[in-house]
Design a protein around this motif. Structure first.
Motif, PDB file in Angstrom:
ATOM      1  N   PRO A   1       0.831  -1.217   0.000  1.00 31.42           N
ATOM      2  CA  PRO A   1       0.000   0.000   0.000  1.00 31.42           C
ATOM      3  C   PRO A   1       0.859   1.258   0.000  1.00 31.42           C
ATOM      4  O   PRO A   1       1.877   1.342   0.698  1.00 31.42           O
ATOM      5  CB  PRO A   1      -0.803  -0.121   1.305  1.00 31.42           C
TER       6      PRO A   1
ATOM      7  N   GLN B   1      -3.314   4.302   1.667  1.00 37.14           N
ATOM      8  CA  GLN B   1      -3.955   3.095   1.177  1.00 37.14           C
ATOM      9  C   GLN B   1      -3.916   1.996   2.231  1.00 37.14           C
ATOM     10  O   GLN B   1      -3.147   2.069   3.194  1.00 37.14           O
ATOM     11  CB  GLN B   1      -3.272   2.592  -0.103  1.00 37.14           C
TER      12      GLN B   1
ATOM     13  N   ASP C   1      -7.839   2.866  -1.491  1.00 36.56           N
ATOM     14  CA  ASP C   1      -7.694   4.106  -0.742  1.00 36.56           C
ATOM     15  C   ASP C   1      -8.444   3.990   0.578  1.00 36.56           C
ATOM     16  O   ASP C   1      -9.646   3.673   0.603  1.00 36.56           O
ATOM     17  CB  ASP C   1      -8.237   5.281  -1.548  1.00 36.56           C
TER      18      ASP C   1
END
Length: 323
Positions: free
Chosen positions: A26, A30, A94
């Motif tokens: 990520p 995220q 997200d």
């Protein structure tokens, strides 16, 4: 982990390849998600073909809608952040756009209570202002997007006319609750709708198809009716005759649901709350027609691309915990 990748554009069955790849990391803002279920949407086919409005860099993993599990154990629904789509054992999304998965739905159903239902809710309520007692016509009523609109229309107290292609899809539309079902392959859509409405026409048209379906819509929309354009699954983008809208007093409304993520994300959250409440009462329940393992994803995406599916097809990884 396993993930489907597209290295060149083309038909899903030709360009999707199942690979062993590293688990995505990520970026800032995220979260990593273990995929519990990923639903196939028509945009996944367009992404493979390179025809979607968003074109991620090659190679990419399709899959724009998932139910997943966060590293701290929360069950959520999300739109994966491309190029790390949901047709994989892990994806990223997200953090600000992750939503809680409704307890009343299983993983595949929860994943499907997102793009199609959000699009339907925004299209019917925010754009068209559908009212109880009005008549709603839904094109492709047995498909993933159309079936959501049918259920939302019924939940709003509207009479619903569903247009489908073929006897099998007609049976699905009836089970969904359509008051009138029109098989475009066996019936004259315009004549049948006019007969069903006593010649008045319909108040709202929900059109994810375009092409000939849009032309039919202009012929059956009522005085001060509203046509909501949500996509062009039929492959043809119509060129509306605006003089016809003028002399007949109807509105043509466009809907790009994704814009709300950037222009007014609070509305996405509000919509999810409304949908979760409807699911809890049983007023809406996503139609998941198939649940397939990860290794059958390419063939399933092709069925959606070819218009050979009803409702949603869900991909369920068999071992999402594998690294």
């Amino acid at each position: 982990m396993q993930a489907w990748q597209v290295h060149e554009n083309g038909e899903p069955n030709d360009v999707m390849r199942l690979r062993e790849v590293d688990r995505p990391t990520p970026a800032a803002g995220q979260v990593l998600l273990r995929v519990r279920a990923a639903n196939i949407n028509f945009p996944d086919a367009l992404l493979c073909r390179g025809q979607y409005q968003i074109r991620p860099p090659l190679p990419f993993t399709p899959g724009v809608e998932v139910c997943g599990e966060t590293e701290d154990g929360r069950r959520v629904i999300a739109n994966p952040a491309l190029p790390y789509g949901g047709f994989a054992e892990y994806t990223v999304a997200d953090a600000a756009a992750v939503l809680p998965a409704p307890d009343s739905l299983d993983d595949a159903e929860a994943a499907a209570l997102h793009i199609g239902y959000q699009t339907g809710w925004f299209g019917l309520h925010r754009r068209a202002g559908l009212q109880a007692g009005e008549t709603l016509l839904v094109h492709a009523a047995a498909g993933g997007v159309g079936s959501a609109a049918v259920q939302l229309g019924k939940a709003a107290g509207a009479a619903v006319i569903g247009v489908v292609g073929g006897a099998e899809k007609a049976a699905v539309a009836r089970r969904l609750g359509c008051d009138v079902v029109v098989d475009r392959r066996a019936q004259d859509v315009v004549a049948t709708v006019k007969e069903a409405t006593g010649g008045r026409g319909v108040d709202v048209v929900y059109d994810p198809v375009g092409g000939e379906a849009y032309t039919q819509s202009t012929k059956v929309v009522a005085f001060e009716g509203r046509i909501v354009v949500v996509g062009f699954a039929g492959g043809t983008i119509p060129s509306p005759a605006l003089n016809h809208a003028l002399v007949k007093n109807y509105s043509i409304l466009g809907l790009h649901w994704g814009l709300y993520n950037t222009r007014n994300p609070k509305l996405i959250e509000h919509c999810h709350e409304q949908l979760t409440a409807l699911a809890a009462t049983g007023a809406v329940k996503p139609l998941v027609s198939e649940r397939v393992p990860l290794d059958e994803a390419a063939a399933a995406v092709q069925r959606v691309a070819d218009g050979r599916s009803t409702g949603r097809i869900a991909i369920v990884p068999q071992d999402g915990a594998r690294a």
